[in-house]
Design a protein around this motif. Structure first.
Motif, PDB file in Angstrom:
ATOM      1  N   GLU A 109      -4.768 -19.226  86.806  1.00 60.41           N
ATOM      2  CA  GLU A 109      -4.298 -17.789  86.876  1.00 60.41           C
ATOM      3  C   GLU A 109      -2.633 -17.982  86.743  1.00 60.41           C
ATOM      4  O   GLU A 109      -2.070 -17.234  85.917  1.00 60.41           O
ATOM      5  CB  GLU A 109      -4.462 -16.990  88.045  1.00 60.41           C
ATOM      6  CG  GLU A 109      -3.971 -15.497  88.187  1.00 60.41           C
ATOM      7  CD  GLU A 109      -4.428 -14.524  89.099  1.00 60.41           C
ATOM      8  OE1 GLU A 109      -5.475 -15.189  89.656  1.00 60.41           O
ATOM      9  OE2 GLU A 109      -4.108 -13.422  89.233  1.00 60.41           O
ATOM     10  N   LEU A 112      -2.067 -19.127  83.417  1.00 60.63           N
ATOM     11  CA  LEU A 112      -2.298 -17.919  82.073  1.00 60.63           C
ATOM     12  C   LEU A 112      -0.639 -17.071  82.344  1.00 60.63           C
ATOM     13  O   LEU A 112      -0.389 -16.470  81.133  1.00 60.63           O
ATOM     14  CB  LEU A 112      -3.529 -17.115  82.573  1.00 60.63           C
ATOM     15  CG  LEU A 112      -4.750 -17.822  82.268  1.00 60.63           C
ATOM     16  CD1 LEU A 112      -6.104 -17.100  82.720  1.00 60.63           C
ATOM     17  CD2 LEU A 112      -4.866 -18.158  80.891  1.00 60.63           C
ATOM     18  N   SER A 122      -4.904 -11.802  82.904  1.00 58.33           N
ATOM     19  CA  SER A 122      -5.370 -13.002  83.556  1.00 58.33           C
ATOM     20  C   SER A 122      -6.325 -13.078  84.686  1.00 58.33           C
ATOM     21  O   SER A 122      -7.323 -13.812  84.671  1.00 58.33           O
ATOM     22  CB  SER A 122      -3.943 -13.512  84.432  1.00 58.33           C
ATOM     23  OG  SER A 122      -3.006 -13.716  83.515  1.00 58.33           O
ATOM     24  N   ILE A 125      -9.745 -12.987  83.008  1.00 58.29           N
ATOM     25  CA  ILE A 125     -10.173 -14.236  82.527  1.00 58.29           C
ATOM     26  C   ILE A 125     -10.713 -14.935  83.769  1.00 58.29           C
ATOM     27  O   ILE A 125     -11.737 -15.525  83.795  1.00 58.29           O
ATOM     28  CB  ILE A 125      -9.085 -14.780  81.705  1.00 58.29           C
ATOM     29  CG1 ILE A 125      -8.631 -14.012  80.564  1.00 58.29           C
ATOM     30  CG2 ILE A 125      -9.376 -16.210  81.570  1.00 58.29           C
ATOM     31  CD1 ILE A 125      -7.601 -14.640  79.781  1.00 58.29           C
ATOM     32  N   SER A 128     -13.688 -13.601  85.332  1.00 59.89           N
ATOM     33  CA  SER A 128     -15.011 -14.154  84.215  1.00 59.89           C
ATOM     34  C   SER A 128     -15.556 -15.768  84.424  1.00 59.89           C
ATOM     35  O   SER A 128     -16.572 -16.160  84.539  1.00 59.89           O
ATOM     36  CB  SER A 128     -14.739 -13.788  82.831  1.00 59.89           C
ATOM     37  OG  SER A 128     -15.156 -14.771  81.785  1.00 59.89           O
ATOM     38  N   LEU A 152     -14.309 -21.055  79.903  1.00 58.21           N
ATOM     39  CA  LEU A 152     -12.830 -20.346  79.265  1.00 58.21           C
ATOM     40  C   LEU A 152     -13.202 -20.052  77.892  1.00 58.21           C
ATOM     41  O   LEU A 152     -12.413 -18.677  77.739  1.00 58.21           O
ATOM     42  CB  LEU A 152     -11.860 -21.872  79.216  1.00 58.21           C
ATOM     43  CG  LEU A 152     -11.360 -22.007  80.487  1.00 58.21           C
ATOM     44  CD1 LEU A 152     -10.440 -23.358  80.350  1.00 58.21           C
ATOM     45  CD2 LEU A 152     -10.191 -21.043  80.849  1.00 58.21           C
ATOM     46  N   ALA A 155     -14.698 -16.450  78.156  1.00 59.87           N
ATOM     47  CA  ALA A 155     -13.661 -15.787  79.136  1.00 59.87           C
ATOM     48  C   ALA A 155     -12.600 -15.222  78.140  1.00 59.87           C
ATOM     49  O   ALA A 155     -12.470 -13.705  78.064  1.00 59.87           O
ATOM     50  CB  ALA A 155     -12.980 -16.230  80.008  1.00 59.87           C
ATOM     51  N   ILE A 156     -12.221 -15.784  77.436  1.00 62.01           N
ATOM     52  CA  ILE A 156     -11.053 -15.508  76.552  1.00 62.01           C
ATOM     53  C   ILE A 156     -11.608 -14.628  75.214  1.00 62.01           C
ATOM     54  O   ILE A 156     -10.926 -13.833  75.052  1.00 62.01           O
ATOM     55  CB  ILE A 156     -10.160 -16.654  76.039  1.00 62.01           C
ATOM     56  CG1 ILE A 156      -9.422 -17.389  77.202  1.00 62.01           C
ATOM     57  CG2 ILE A 156      -9.119 -16.287  74.992  1.00 62.01           C
ATOM     58  CD1 ILE A 156      -8.890 -18.487  76.915  1.00 62.01           C
ATOM     59  N   VAL A 159     -11.935 -11.112  76.226  1.00 64.49           N
ATOM     60  CA  VAL A 159     -10.757 -10.347  76.552  1.00 64.49           C
ATOM     61  C   VAL A 159     -10.370  -9.937  75.081  1.00 64.49           C
ATOM     62  O   VAL A 159      -9.654  -8.879  74.978  1.00 64.49           O
ATOM     63  CB  VAL A 159      -9.884 -10.507  77.661  1.00 64.49           C
ATOM     64  CG1 VAL A 159     -10.634 -10.734  79.097  1.00 64.49           C
ATOM     65  CG2 VAL A 159      -9.267 -11.887  76.941  1.00 64.49           C
ATOM     66  N   ILE A 336      -3.405 -12.476  73.310  1.00 67.09           N
ATOM     67  CA  ILE A 336      -4.739 -12.614  74.246  1.00 67.09           C
ATOM     68  C   ILE A 336      -4.665 -10.886  75.010  1.00 67.09           C
ATOM     69  O   ILE A 336      -5.371 -10.120  75.172  1.00 67.09           O
ATOM     70  CB  ILE A 336      -4.726 -13.472  75.190  1.00 67.09           C
ATOM     71  CG1 ILE A 336      -4.986 -14.896  74.585  1.00 67.09           C
ATOM     72  CG2 ILE A 336      -5.775 -13.459  76.248  1.00 67.09           C
ATOM     73  CD1 ILE A 336      -5.059 -16.121  75.506  1.00 67.09           C
ATOM     74  N   TYR A 340      -6.580  -6.661  75.107  1.00 65.08           N
ATOM     75  CA  TYR A 340      -7.055  -6.162  76.104  1.00 65.08           C
ATOM     76  C   TYR A 340      -6.468  -4.976  76.693  1.00 65.08           C
ATOM     77  O   TYR A 340      -6.999  -4.040  77.062  1.00 65.08           O
ATOM     78  CB  TYR A 340      -6.973  -7.158  77.022  1.00 65.08           C
ATOM     79  CG  TYR A 340      -7.791  -7.181  78.625  1.00 65.08           C
ATOM     80  CD1 TYR A 340      -9.222  -7.181  78.322  1.00 65.08           C
ATOM     81  CD2 TYR A 340      -7.008  -6.782  79.711  1.00 65.08           C
ATOM     82  CE1 TYR A 340      -9.775  -6.970  79.621  1.00 65.08           C
ATOM     83  CE2 TYR A 340      -7.751  -6.296  80.680  1.00 65.08           C
ATOM     84  CZ  TYR A 340      -9.344  -6.374  80.662  1.00 65.08           C
ATOM     85  OH  TYR A 340      -9.604  -6.265  81.942  1.00 65.08           O
TER      86      TYR A 340
END
Ligand SMILES: Nc1nc2c(ncn2[C@@H]2O[C@H](COP(=O)(O)OP(=O)(O)OP(=O)(O)O)[C@@H](O)[C@H]2O)c(=O)[nH]1
Ligand SMILES: [Mg+2]
Length: 373
Positions: A109, A112, A122, A125, A128, A152, A155-156, A159, A336, A340
């Motif tokens: 976190e 990110l 963050s 992500i 997730s 990862l 998750a990315i 979003v 990213i 979102y």
């Protein structure tokens, strides 16, 4: 591109990877390994290579083969065994619990956030990744890194892939003229992106008109005119300090009268906090309603760009964003976060100052980039 974020993600991957290795227990060896020790002990017969055969037939004196000393021979055998033993992979499995992941996820976190990814993004992500890794019994072969990388990536990707939208397809199929307005703060690359897209649509066989809606900044009309001239598209312009809504309205009238396919309207850079200028933007959109509104900002602006995207989106509903200057060393987080936070896709990345330095954005491509070697 996005090297800092890449490095941080790779650090996280290693950390969780070693945690998994620590927790993994061997359950059974995989079948295809060494069958018997005798097989290793028995000398391997090597047939002479064609080169050697030729050599042995020539008259040239052949160097006498020295007998291999006993010690060396043993070492060779040992080496052979070591090589084979490496292939001995156990099927393993692991279960990670929340405690195992608490520290690495906290680090993730932080990483990110340091990469300019907004807090809520963050958190999404991290949660997730946690959901994918915690609690379930997973079987692994030798590569723990893949499990973490996949978590990862998923998750990315999730979003980023909000409302994926293909601008080329939209423009191709929409009723003409298609009107696109470009908005954003000063100097982010609106005018340059209009020039790049003019060329893109022209290359696709469409007719394009650009509207010089930045009547505010000295030189802005000329700047667009130079691009239009180089690319070979028509520009509709008024005097400096004129009403931008009127210029853009005229451009639409011209496009309708001449069967033009696409109208790309430039606007002056403005701060999202300037209420009067944001009102002016709303007026432009009332007088000459756009089919699409594209928000343009710089990838290097990070969280500031995310904040601005949200505020522009509140004033006029954006359809998507273009992130410019990704050729500069950006942390990658804005790409990213913007999708979102606004719920609208990234459409293109600006990757340089040339007309062709525009890359259509694809979330899968982006995620793959982040983990490319
Ligand atoms: N390296 C790089 N430079 C870019 C990119 N996009 C735009 N630029 C440069 O950024 C500068 C500003 O670009 P403009 O297109 O004039 O920006 P703008 O948003 O129209 O600026 P204002 O009209 O003043 O609000 C120019 O020097 C561009 O060449 C990009 O993707 N990469
Ligand atoms: Mg401009």
């Amino acid at each position: 591109m996005f090297n800092k974020l890449k490095a941080k993600l790779s650090g996280f991957k290693d950390k969780i990877g070693s945690k998994i290795d620590e927790k993994a227990v061997a359950i059974e060896p995989v079948e295809e390994v060494v069958e018997s020790l005798e097989e290793l002990e028995s000398p391997v017969e090597v047939s002479p290579s064609p080169e050697e055969e030729v050599n042995s037939k020539t008259e040239l004196p052949v160097e006498e083969t020295k007998p291999v000393p006993e010690e060396e021979n043993k070492n060779n055998k040992k080496f052979g065994f070591a090589q084979k033993a490496k292939a001995l992979v156990f099927e393993r499995e692991f279960i990670l619990d929340e405690d195992d992941l608490e520290e690495p996820l906290w680090d993730l976190e932080m990483a990110l956030l340091e990469s300019d990814i907004a807090l809520s993004v963050s958190e999404a992500i991290v949660s997730s990744v946690k959901g994918q890794l915690v609690g379930t019994r997973r079987r692994i072969g030798s590569n723990t890194g893949n499990i973490v990388e996949d978590a990862l990536k998923n998750a990315i990707y999730d979003v980023m892939s909000a409302n994926v939208f293909d601008l080329d397809e939209f423009v191709k199929n929409a009723e003409k003229p298609v009107h696109i307005v470009f908005i954003g703060i000063n100097g982010t690359g609106k005018t340059t992106s209009i020039a790049k897209l003019s060329k893109r649509f022209k290359d696709q066989g469409m007719s394009v008109v650009v509207a010089a809606g930045d009547t505010f900044r000295a030189g802005a009309i000329d700047q667009l005119a130079i691009h239009a001239n180089k690319i070979g598209v028509k520009i509709i312009k008024h005097q400096e300090q004129g009403d931008p809504a009127a210029v853009i309205y005229d451009a639409m009238q011209h496009a309708k009268a001449h069967d033009v396919d696409v109208v790309l309207s430039d606007t002056a850079g403005r701060m999202h906090t300037n209420i009067n200028l944001m009102e002016q933007l709303k007026k432009v959109c009332r007088v000459a309603p756009p089919d699409l509104i594209i928000f343009v900002d710089e990838a290097v602006a990070g969280n500031d760009a995310v904040e601005r995207a949200a505020q522009f989106n509140d004033a006029v509903p954006i359809s998507g964003s273009i992130l410019t200057k990704t050729d500069a060393d950006s942390k990658g987080g804005a790409a990213i976060s913007i999708a979102y936070i606004t719920g609208k896709p990234i459409l293109f990345l600006g990757m340089g100052q040339g007309y062709d330095d525009l890359r259509k954005f694809d979330p899968q491509w982006f995620v793959d980039q982040l983990f490319a070697e």
